[in-house]
Every structure is written in C-alpha cells, then in structure tokens.
Write a protein that holds these residues in place. Structure first.
Motif, PDB file in Angstrom:
ATOM      1  N   ARG A   1       0.806  -1.224   0.000  1.00 20.03           N
ATOM      2  CA  ARG A   1       0.000   0.000   0.000  1.00 20.03           C
ATOM      3  C   ARG A   1       0.839   1.276   0.000  1.00 20.03           C
ATOM      4  O   ARG A   1       0.449   2.281  -0.589  1.00 20.03           O
ATOM      5  N   TYR A   2       1.973   1.238   0.697  1.00 15.02           N
ATOM      6  CA  TYR A   2       2.708   2.484   0.926  1.00 15.02           C
ATOM      7  C   TYR A   2       4.162   2.448   0.457  1.00 15.02           C
ATOM      8  O   TYR A   2       4.888   3.431   0.619  1.00 15.02           O
ATOM      9  N   GLY A   3       4.588   1.326  -0.085  1.00 10.37           N
ATOM     10  CA  GLY A   3       5.968   1.247  -0.555  1.00 10.37           C
ATOM     11  C   GLY A   3       6.991   1.258   0.561  1.00 10.37           C
ATOM     12  O   GLY A   3       8.126   1.672   0.365  1.00 10.37           O
ATOM     13  N   VAL A   4       6.580   0.806   1.747  1.00 16.69           N
ATOM     14  CA  VAL A   4       7.478   0.736   2.900  1.00 16.69           C
ATOM     15  C   VAL A   4       7.842  -0.727   3.146  1.00 16.69           C
ATOM     16  O   VAL A   4       6.958  -1.575   3.287  1.00 16.69           O
ATOM     17  N   THR A   5       9.116  -1.014   3.212  1.00 17.12           N
ATOM     18  CA  THR A   5       9.579  -2.369   3.512  1.00 17.12           C
ATOM     19  C   THR A   5       9.721  -2.528   5.015  1.00 17.12           C
ATOM     20  O   THR A   5      10.297  -1.659   5.680  1.00 17.12           O
ATOM     21  N   VAL A   6       9.172  -3.604   5.549  1.00 13.66           N
ATOM     22  CA  VAL A   6       9.259  -3.870   6.985  1.00 13.66           C
ATOM     23  C   VAL A   6      10.039  -5.156   7.210  1.00 13.66           C
ATOM     24  O   VAL A   6       9.695  -6.206   6.654  1.00 13.66           O
ATOM     25  N   GLU A   7      11.100  -5.056   8.000  1.00 17.15           N
ATOM     26  CA  GLU A   7      11.899  -6.217   8.389  1.00 17.15           C
ATOM     27  C   GLU A   7      11.650  -6.503   9.870  1.00 17.15           C
ATOM     28  O   GLU A   7      11.869  -5.633  10.717  1.00 17.15           O
ATOM     29  N   HIS A   8      11.180  -7.709  10.166  1.00 20.53           N
ATOM     30  CA  HIS A   8      10.929  -8.101  11.551  1.00 20.53           C
ATOM     31  C   HIS A   8      12.238  -8.590  12.173  1.00 20.53           C
ATOM     32  O   HIS A   8      12.764  -9.638  11.785  1.00 20.53           O
ATOM     33  N   VAL A   9      12.754  -7.845  13.120  1.00 18.15           N
ATOM     34  CA  VAL A   9      13.928  -8.272  13.880  1.00 18.15           C
ATOM     35  C   VAL A   9      13.390  -8.984  15.117  1.00 18.15           C
ATOM     36  O   VAL A   9      12.860  -8.346  16.038  1.00 18.15           O
ATOM     37  N   LYS A  10      13.507 -10.307  15.131  1.00 20.38           N
ATOM     38  CA  LYS A  10      12.876 -11.105  16.184  1.00 20.38           C
ATOM     39  C   LYS A  10      13.688 -11.068  17.473  1.00 20.38           C
ATOM     40  O   LYS A  10      14.873 -11.398  17.475  1.00 20.38           O
ATOM     41  N   LEU A  11      13.024 -10.666  18.530  1.00 19.76           N
ATOM     42  CA  LEU A  11      13.675 -10.532  19.830  1.00 19.76           C
ATOM     43  C   LEU A  11      13.230 -11.644  20.771  1.00 19.76           C
ATOM     44  O   LEU A  11      12.060 -12.047  20.761  1.00 19.76           O
ATOM     45  N   ALA A  12      14.168 -12.106  21.586  1.00 17.79           N
ATOM     46  CA  ALA A  12      13.804 -12.976  22.701  1.00 17.79           C
ATOM     47  C   ALA A  12      13.470 -12.128  23.923  1.00 17.79           C
ATOM     48  O   ALA A  12      12.736 -12.558  24.809  1.00 17.79           O
ATOM     49  N   ASP A  13      14.009 -10.922  23.948  1.00 13.28           N
ATOM     50  CA  ASP A  13      13.851 -10.039  25.099  1.00 13.28           C
ATOM     51  C   ASP A  13      13.879  -8.600  24.597  1.00 13.28           C
ATOM     52  O   ASP A  13      14.845  -8.187  23.934  1.00 13.28           O
ATOM     53  N   THR A  14      12.835  -7.831  24.897  1.00 13.54           N
ATOM     54  CA  THR A  14      12.755  -6.447  24.425  1.00 13.54           C
ATOM     55  C   THR A  14      13.944  -5.619  24.892  1.00 13.54           C
ATOM     56  O   THR A  14      14.375  -4.688  24.195  1.00 13.54           O
ATOM     57  N   ALA A  15      14.476  -5.966  26.042  1.00 11.87           N
ATOM     58  CA  ALA A  15      15.611  -5.203  26.573  1.00 11.87           C
ATOM     59  C   ALA A  15      16.814  -5.259  25.651  1.00 11.87           C
ATOM     60  O   ALA A  15      17.683  -4.384  25.711  1.00 11.87           O
ATOM     61  N   ASP A  16      16.899  -6.284  24.789  1.00 13.28           N
ATOM     62  CA  ASP A  16      18.017  -6.337  23.849  1.00 13.28           C
ATOM     63  C   ASP A  16      17.972  -5.133  22.902  1.00 13.28           C
ATOM     64  O   ASP A  16      19.012  -4.559  22.560  1.00 13.28           O
ATOM     65  N   ALA A  17      16.771  -4.765  22.456  1.00  6.24           N
ATOM     66  CA  ALA A  17      16.631  -3.599  21.579  1.00  6.24           C
ATOM     67  C   ALA A  17      16.910  -2.314  22.352  1.00  6.24           C
ATOM     68  O   ALA A  17      17.565  -1.393  21.838  1.00  6.24           O
ATOM     69  N   VAL A  18      16.418  -2.257  23.565  1.00  2.00           N
ATOM     70  CA  VAL A  18      16.650  -1.067  24.381  1.00  2.00           C
ATOM     71  C   VAL A  18      18.148  -0.882  24.623  1.00  2.00           C
ATOM     72  O   VAL A  18      18.686   0.227  24.541  1.00  2.00           O
ATOM     73  N   SER A  19      18.825  -1.977  24.883  1.00  2.00           N
ATOM     74  CA  SER A  19      20.269  -1.908  25.121  1.00  2.00           C
ATOM     75  C   SER A  19      21.009  -1.425  23.879  1.00  2.00           C
ATOM     76  O   SER A  19      22.016  -0.715  23.983  1.00  2.00           O
ATOM     77  N   ARG A  20      20.520  -1.801  22.700  1.00  2.00           N
ATOM     78  CA  ARG A  20      21.188  -1.369  21.468  1.00  2.00           C
ATOM     79  C   ARG A  20      21.052   0.141  21.272  1.00  2.00           C
ATOM     80  O   ARG A  20      22.001   0.816  20.890  1.00  2.00           O
ATOM     81  N   VAL A  21      19.844   0.672  21.552  1.00  2.00           N
ATOM     82  CA  VAL A  21      19.663   2.120  21.453  1.00  2.00           C
ATOM     83  C   VAL A  21      20.574   2.817  22.458  1.00  2.00           C
ATOM     84  O   VAL A  21      21.209   3.840  22.147  1.00  2.00           O
ATOM     85  N   LEU A  22      20.652   2.252  23.640  1.00  2.00           N
ATOM     86  CA  LEU A  22      21.528   2.822  24.675  1.00  2.00           C
ATOM     87  C   LEU A  22      22.991   2.831  24.213  1.00  2.00           C
ATOM     88  O   LEU A  22      23.708   3.824  24.375  1.00  2.00           O
TER      89      LEU A  22
END
Length: 401
Positions: A63-84
């Motif tokens: 619909r919008y020409g946006v590609t979405v890649e699902h980065v599968k996490l076992a723990d949300t904190a892993d993503a938070v730690s990466r931003v940190l």
C-alpha cells in the motif's frame, strides 16, 4: 519478552530531540516514507505473532511502498540496550532500530532518558478511532503517561485457562489455587520471571494478597515494600514445592507453558491474551475441552505499544506502520482468534458501520470470555514493582538449572 534496562541510572536525564517527520502533514509523511525500510524489533517467540507481523509488513509494503523487516527478539531489553549503546557511542542519527514493540518498565526508562522520538502517536490519522475514554491503559503505560511517545496496538488482560476434561472447577482465588496445588502436586506452574508472563503472575498474586493494593499505583519507594510483599512471599513459599517439577524448573515463556498444557503435564496455566486458548484450539495445539476464566477479584490488563527510538533511520516509515496497526482492518485481523486473538484498542462507537462490522462478524472462539465475563481490568502496578519483584523472586527461588 522483556528484561528491564535502568537507563536513567546509566545515562541520567537527556533531552528528547525535536520532531522532524510530522504526522500532522500525513500526505508529506507518506511521500517521505516511500522506499524506506523499517526495522521493527519485536518479540519473535510465537508463530502466530510472527505470522501477523509478516502479514502487516506485506500490507504496508503493497500500500505504501514501505519495507518492513521483523527483527525477532527474545527479550525487548536487547533492543533497548542497542539504542543505549548507540547513544553512548554518539550515534544520534542512522540508528539500527526504527520501531520497538514495548511497554512497562522499558518504555518508562526510555522515556525518562529521552531515548524516544516524538511525540507523534496522537497525530496519526487512525488515532481518532482509539478508545481513550473506555481503555485508560492506551494513554497510561503501567501508570506512566504515554504523551504521544508510543502508539497502542493491542489490548491484553490476564486470564487462566484449563482443560475441562481434567479439571471440572478451577480455583478462582490465590488461596484456592494454593489449596488446589497441594491436592494436585505438579499440575501447575508459571513462566519463570523475568519473563513478562511470569512477572505478571507475581503481580496478579500481589494484587490479591497485599494489605492495600492501591499502593501498587505508586513507585515502590513511596510504599513499605517489605510489608506489602510479605504475604506474596509467604504464599509462594507454600506454593513452590507443589509446582511442576517441585519448582526446581520453570517454562521459560508463555509458549513453553502452553506446550506443557498441550502435553498434559499441567492442568492450569496463565495467559495475557483472552483469546490465546481459542487460537491454540483453532490451530490444533490445545484440545476443544480447554476453557478460560478470570479470578474473582479481577485481573490485570494493559496495552501493547510501538515506539520509535530517537535516532531511528526510518521515522516516517515507522509511523506509517504504526498507523496501519491502528486501522480497523489490522485491529480486526489481530482480534480474529484464528490469527492472534488480541483485544482491540479501538472504540466501536467511533467506527463507520462497515468497519464495525469487521469485528461483529468475528467468532471469538469457544474458549474466549465475553467482555462482561472478563470484567473491568485492574490497572498495571507502577513499573518499579515489576523490577523489584523480578529481582527478589530470582534471589528467593533461583534460576532454572
């Protein structure tokens, strides 16, 4: 699904950057989003959830020409730690994460530390359909005001499910659960904290056992933590020897707990999705004799959200995806028990008749309670309770071997 990262302690308070991509100018934002790739960091521990994300990605792409890649996490904190880590390294633009599925302590920490982009959520076109009056959890995440820094996309409420072929009358209070476990040793367990569902079991028990549960809406340092939690630890001290494997091991997640139910190893399980049992019946994981119930004093409810890190590379694309998740089409798809069985964040009286019909035709499944049977949800405790309960539970009952 999550581990809590104490960002405020690590970074101190940081100012959020100014908003550039503007959802109030939606046509311009759609143009900006076209061709972007959104890296959506989301829990990947359940096949049904992964399938839904794959479907949403396909729809947004077409619909919008946006590609979405699902980065599968076992723990949300892993993503938070990466931003940190990126913040610490001075990577304030071009971040690796564009959207995070989160709530609770991780949201509170990221918001306090200024690691979230926004506010943006309340300017999305589909925000007008959100049930802000009837579902206060969509604007207060574990008591913390969202203030447009995250967009809700699913409602959840604690239920318990049991196999009626093996258990005629399930226990409906925590003391009754203890009595039942004594009489049926090894037939109950819960996911191991800090798994979010295991921590939820602790909070649910604390709600019923605490002398004054109203204090749970305040930070732990504003209450007498030891007095409030003493009945919970006494309850768990008695319950643990009667758990599956005498409490020496625990399922590591909700799906593992569900598998124990499917294998006939336990008779009773906790879920944070009122439609999970019906979905599992529909896909052949659980027998048709499984049913759902809530405790007599009510059960905890909350909302799932998506948030954009302050240094995301594809902010416009992330908002297009978030807005699609709020659409009546996506919300009805998620509520279908053959898909996810998640509750909607939308208000039916705000929808056009054709969109309301998407929900009215859904058969919510043989094991799904009606809204009246679910009853009003109890509000989530302040995030600090989850953090301390997880730490203390681990100290008292240890990690699984």
């Amino acid at each position: 699904m999550r581990r809590f990262v104490p960002l405020a302690v690590t970074l101190g308070l940081l100012a959020a950057p100014a908003v550039a991509s503007d959802p109030a100018d939606w046509p311009a934002l759609l143009s900006e989003a076209q061709g972007q790739t959104v890296y959506w960091n989301a829990w990947g521990g359940a096949a049904a959830t992964n399938d839904f994300i794959r479907w949403a990605a396909s729809e947004v792409g077409e619909r919008y020409g946006v590609t979405v890649e699902h980065v599968k996490l076992a723990d949300t904190a892993d993503a938070v730690s990466r931003v940190l880590a990126e913040k610490t390294a001075g990577k304030d633009t071009g971040g690796a994460i564009d959207l995070i599925w989160l709530n609770g302590p991780n949201f509170a920490a990221m918001k306090e530390a200024g690691l979230l982009y926004g506010p943006w959520a309340e300017d999305l076109p589909n925000w007008r359909f959100v049930d802000t009056e009837g579902k206060p959890a969509v604007t207060a995440d574990f008591t913390v005001p969202t203030e447009g820094f995250e967009a809700p996309w699913a409602m959840a409420q604690v239920v318990f499910y049991y196999d009626g072929a093996r258990l005629a009358e399930p226990p409906r209070t925590m003391p009754a659960l203890l009595d039942w476990a004594r009489a049926h040793p090894g037939r109950f367990t819960y996911p191991q904290p800090p798994d979010f569902l295991g921590t939820t079991f602790l909070k649910q028990a604390l709600y019923e056992l605490a002398p004054d549960p109203s204090v749970l809406q305040k930070p732990t340092d504003e209450a007498d933590y030891d007095v409030v939690t003493a009945p919970l630890w006494a309850f768990l001290d008695e319950l643990t020897p009667h758990l599956w494997r005498q409490g020496r091991a625990y399922p590591q997640s909700g799906p593992q707990q569900l598998q124990l139910m499917a294998d006939g190893e336990i008779d009773l399980a906790i879920s944070f999705s009122p439609g999970e049992a019906s979905t599992a019946i529909a896909n052949g994981q659980l027998p048709h004799t499984v049913r759902t119930f809530v405790l007599d004093g009510g059960t905890i409810g909350n909302a799932s959200f998506v948030a954009i890190p302050y240094n995301a590379s594809a902010k416009a694309g992330a908002m297009v995806l978030a807005n699609f998740l709020l659409s009546p089409e996506a919300q009805a798809h998620a509520q279908d028990p053959d898909i996810l069985g998640y509750g909607t964040v939308l208000a039916m009286d705000k929808l056009a008749p054709k969109d309301r019909a998407r929900f009215e035709v859904l058969d919510l499944g043989i094991a799904t309670l009606s809204p009246a049977e679910l009853g009003p949800a109890l509000p989530e405790p302040h995030p600090s309770w989850a953090t301390r309960l997880e730490t203390d539970w681990t100290a008292r009952y240890g990690m699984a071997p």
